[in-house]
Design a protein around this motif. Structure first.
Motif: not given
Length: 106
Positions: A24-26, A15-21, A2-3
């Motif tokens: 499918e994580l916060t 970006s962390i935001t795009a990666a999170a999307e 996962d890491e």
């Protein structure tokens, strides 16, 4: 795993935001996962600012390994799935003796 997936997703998306999307994580879970990886490796992989992410030299080197590991795991999973599709084991054929001797045996 996962890491590694999170690290590669952050680098690929920028970006962390795009990666999170994409994962499918916060955002906070993705950030914590990345921090956990950096703690394990005892190095900084990404320089984070409010405007951008930048790979460190160690991060760039680790990225190559991470991509190779993920590709190898995907390939292994595909190989195992392919093995389940191929028949295995003993095949028994019940047929008349003349048919067996003249058609199947040759």
């Amino acid at each position: 795993m996962d890491e590694l997936k999170a690290f590669v997703a952050v680098v690929d998306s920028g970006s962390i935001t795009a990666a999170a999307e994409a994962l499918e994580l916060t955002i906070s879970a993705t950030s914590r996962t990345l921090a956990r990886l950096e703690d394990k490796l005892q190095t900084t992989l990404l320089r984070r600012t409010t405007r951008r992410l930048e790979l460190t030299e160690e991060g760039a080197a680790f990225l190559e390994y991470a991509r190779t590991i993920l590709a190898t795991v995907d390939e292994a999973e595909e190989q195992m799935a392919a093995r389940r599709l191929q028949p295995v084991g003993r095949l028994r054929v019940d047929a008349a003796t003349p048919f067996m001797l003249h058609v199947i045996v040759p």
